[in-house]
Every structure is written in C-alpha cells, then in structure tokens.
Design a protein around this motif. Structure first.
Motif, PDB file in Angstrom:
ATOM      1  N   GLU A   1      -3.502  34.891  71.389  1.00 47.21           N
ATOM      2  CA  GLU A   1      -4.623  34.352  71.109  1.00 47.21           C
ATOM      3  C   GLU A   1      -5.402  34.520  72.313  1.00 47.21           C
ATOM      4  OE1 GLU A   1      -4.503  31.694  67.691  1.00 47.21           O
ATOM      5  OE2 GLU A   1      -2.569  31.495  67.979  1.00 47.21           O
TER       6      GLU A   1
ATOM      7  N   GLU B   1       0.089  26.427  73.826  1.00 48.57           N
ATOM      8  CA  GLU B   1      -0.340  25.507  72.065  1.00 48.57           C
ATOM      9  C   GLU B   1       1.425  24.972  72.549  1.00 48.57           C
ATOM     10  OE1 GLU B   1      -2.088  27.147  69.318  1.00 48.57           O
ATOM     11  OE2 GLU B   1      -1.707  25.100  67.850  1.00 48.57           O
TER      12      GLU B   1
ATOM     13  N   GLY C   1      -0.039  32.231  65.835  1.00 53.43           N
ATOM     14  CA  GLY C   1      -1.426  32.593  65.454  1.00 53.43           C
ATOM     15  C   GLY C   1      -2.693  33.320  64.775  1.00 53.43           C
ATOM     16  N   SER C   2      -3.595  32.479  64.109  1.00 56.36           N
ATOM     17  CA  SER C   2      -4.538  33.043  64.207  1.00 56.36           C
ATOM     18  C   SER C   2      -4.632  34.747  63.056  1.00 56.36           C
ATOM     19  CB  SER C   2      -5.589  34.067  65.416  1.00 56.36           C
ATOM     20  OG  SER C   2      -5.932  32.900  66.806  1.00 56.36           O
TER      21      SER C   2
ATOM     22  N   ASN D   1      -1.082  22.896  62.913  1.00 54.47           N
ATOM     23  CA  ASN D   1      -2.012  23.664  64.549  1.00 54.47           C
ATOM     24  C   ASN D   1      -2.444  22.696  65.608  1.00 54.47           C
ATOM     25  OD1 ASN D   1      -2.874  26.338  63.914  1.00 54.47           O
ATOM     26  ND2 ASN D   1      -3.047  25.443  61.880  1.00 54.47           N
TER      27      ASN D   1
END
Ligand code: ATP
Ligand code: MG
Ligand code: MG
Ligand code: MG
Length: 353
Positions: free
Chosen positions: A15, A110, A185-186, A312
């Motif tokens: 990401e 993250e 993610g994404s 998230n």
C-alpha cells in the motif's frame, strides 16, 4: 510554538502508493497555525528520506501512482510558509519532532512495527499502539477477538503457509468465497471466487501478499463503514456511517481509488440500525484495545444483521477516503480531525497506560 509533526509515509508494504496519497491529503490539511509538518518518506525498500513535501506530487494522476523517490536529493523540507525551501539534516529532523504521524498502511506501518520503534524512542505517535496495530492488521486474530466480544464475523478458515483448504471446509463455506491475505489492505490480493476451479489461483494470488491466507464465506448485505475517534480526554466517539457504492462484484482496489465509486454519508439505514452499528464500531474498537482512531468495516442486511468485516487502525486519508468524509458529515472538518488526532497522541504519550 507550533507542534512539530513528522508525517511518515510510503513504506515497504503493497500500500506504499496509497500511503503517499494519504500523506498528500494530511500535509494539505494539517493546520499550519498549530503544526509544523516534517514530511518523512520511506522508500519501497525501507530507506527513510526527508521529503518529498509537495502534496501535489503525492496524488494519483490518471492511473499513475506516486512513490517515494530515494534516489533524489531528498533532504528538503518546506520552511515557514512563504519562505521557500530549507535544507535540513534528516537525523536532526527526526530527533527534534514532538510527535509522529505514521500515515502508513499495511506491513511495516499499520502493523505495530513502527509503533514499537516509536515506543522505544519515547516519541508519541498518532493512532493505535503495538498490540492493537498488530491485531488489527492480522485478520485471523482480529476476528477471534471480535467474536469473543459477541460481534458477528464471517465464517472462514485460515490457510497457514503450505496448507490447503479441506473438503469439509469447502462444503461448509459454499460459494462465492472471498480469498484474502491475512495481513494486507486496499483489497490487495483479495479475490471473489465463484468457481471451485478458480480457488487455487485465488489462494496463490493472496499468497503473493502474505503466506497466511483467509478463505471466507461471502457475507450478504450492503457495505457500511464507521469511523471511530478517540479525543484527548480519552473519550471515544463513532461517526455517522457511510455506505460504499461501487461498480463491480466487490470493493476492489480499482473501485477504491481509480473508479467512480461513491460514498453515501450518512448511510440510509433505519435509525435503530445506525445506532446499533455505531455501538458495534465502538465495541470493535474496544475489543482490539485500539487507541486514537479506527475505521470499522461492516456488512449490513436489510433485516438488520450486522457483521464486522475488519478493523483498520490506519485507514486511508486520500481525497476519496471515507474516514475524513464521515467525520466531516458528523461535524468535524478535515483539519479539526487531524488536530484532534495529534492532540490525542500528545495527551497519551508513550509507555503503558
Ligand atoms: P481495506 O482497504 O478496507 O483495508 P482490505 O484489503 O483489508 O481492505 P477487506 O476489507 O477484508 O480487505 O476486503 C475488501 C473487500 O472485499 C470488502 O470491502 C468487500 O467488498 C469484499 N469482501 C471481503 N471479504 C468479504 C466477505 N467475507 N463477504 C463479502 N465481501 C467480502
Ligand atoms: Mg483492511
Ligand atoms: Mg486498510
Ligand atoms: Mg476493508
């Protein structure tokens, strides 16, 4: 004196580009009267560079995604507004900041790693601590904790490296299936599988991002998100929810950032369902012991069945991202939101609490 905020972005995860775009928005909206932003890019290889600082270069242009350039002479910072550029030693820039804003998505950002680094350095930072970041990033463990708190989550199985899905699980989960990396993610590496023959390829695709893969039953319902925010006094509030509307079979990378998907805020739901959802968002936040902020993603059926998809801990802050938009509609504009996030980080400090 203004508070010096290191805005750290880019990074080693898939990401990277989305983090750059998020940072561009954050740099644009940080209140210049209160904060002095120090942009710190991390290249896809993990080198830290001060800058680039130009938010325009951190945007998506057409289908072109931005990237932190580690080859350029990057030790350039924006000086006082209107005073042009100032050269600064990267080390000095990092040791003299008051607080860090790690606007990093995915692995090495993250997931508790940079949070651990900052804890050891005693530098306050925006967002969740080590445990919540790590658990939020790992969908296997996040789902266990959410389930333990009484929240509904998708039925599914975890495929550890070298393992494959068994016949009994296949039968139970049915079709369609969602196959996804456990820690990404994404929608990177996420595939909707409607044909059993396509399952192996989907698992291989997810494994390009993470050797550990989740195979989940498809959850029916509309996709609704809720933004949870912690305030400097320690109170926690949930925003009005957003409904994601997109073309295509699911909310993939294309619909998130490149297509004309839409957010409806507030989502059109019965008041009762809205309140239940906001309460569940806070319950999920507490279940993972999150600090600062989180965007909780749900599926909601017309009958009012609410399933938590994921939490998230550093959601997107791009111009099309839901988190800042949900807060804007709830009454906190982008700059006030960022100020709250930084103030909460400063109020919390580091160490056990
Ligand atoms: P984010 O960008 O929100 O961090 P992510 O990569 O963590 O995304 P998910 O949110 O788990 O991935 O999944 C991405 C999308 O795939 C969801 O928004 C949804 O459209 C679809 N999806 C994932 N799992 C399921 C499921 N079990 N049932 C139905 N749809 C699903
Ligand atoms: Mg996610
Ligand atoms: Mg995410
Ligand atoms: Mg999601």
């Amino acid at each position: 004196d203004r508070v010096k905020v290191a805005v750290v972005f880019g990074g080693r995860s898939s990401e990277h580009a989305i983090s750059c775009v998020s940072a561009g928005s954050v740099l644009t909206h940080l209140d210049p009267e209160r904060f002095e932003a120090v942009p710190v890019g991390i290249t896809p290889h993990g080198a830290w560079v001060v800058g680039p600082s130009d938010p325009v270069r951190l945007a998506i242009s057409g289908r072109e995604l931005p990237e932190v350039d580690g080859t350029a002479e990057a030790l350039v910072l924006p000086g006082e507004p209107g005073r042009g550029l100032v050269r600064l030693d990267a080390r000095e820039a990092l040791t003299s900041v008051d607080v860090v804003f790690p606007i990093l998505h995915g692995a090495f950002g993250e997931d508790g790693t940079i949070q651990g680094l900052l804890e050891m350095a005693g530098l306050p930072y925006v967002g969740a601590g080590v445990l919540a970041s790590a658990v939020g990033m790992d969908k296997e463990f996040a789902k266990k904790l959410l389930r333990a708190e009484g929240l509904n989550v998708a039925d599914g199985v975890v495929l550890r490296p070298g393992t494959d899905i068994g016949f009994a699980d296949r039968d139970r989960l049915g079709l369609p299936l969602f196959v996804k990396p456990a820690r990404a993610g994404s929608s990177m590496g996420v595939t909707r599988v409607t044909d059993p023959a396509a399952l192996d390829a989907a698992v291989a695709e997810a494994r390009r991002h993470d050797p550990k893969v989740l195979v989940e039953a498809a959850v029916p319902g509309r996709e609704i998100e809720c933004a949870v925010l912690e305030f400097p006094d320690g109170s926690v509030r949930a925003s009005l929810p957003a409904e994601l509307r997109y073309n295509g079979e699911f909310y993939d990378f294309e619909s998130k950032y490149l297509d004309t998907s839409e957010l409806q805020i507030p989502a059109k739901l019965d008041d009762e369902i809205t309140e239940s959802l906001r309460w569940k968002a806070i319950t999920a936040f507490r279940a993972l012991d999150v600090q600062g902020l989180a965007r909780v993603d749900f599926f909601v059926t017309d009958d009012g069945d609410i399933t938590v998809n994921e939490v998230n801990t550093m959601p997107g802050f791009t111009p099309s991202s839901a988190f800042p938009k949900m807060w804007a509609v709830t009454g906190l504009d982008y700059s006030e939101l960022l100020s709250t996030m930084v103030d909460t980080a400063l109020a919390r400090g580091t160490g056990l609490r």
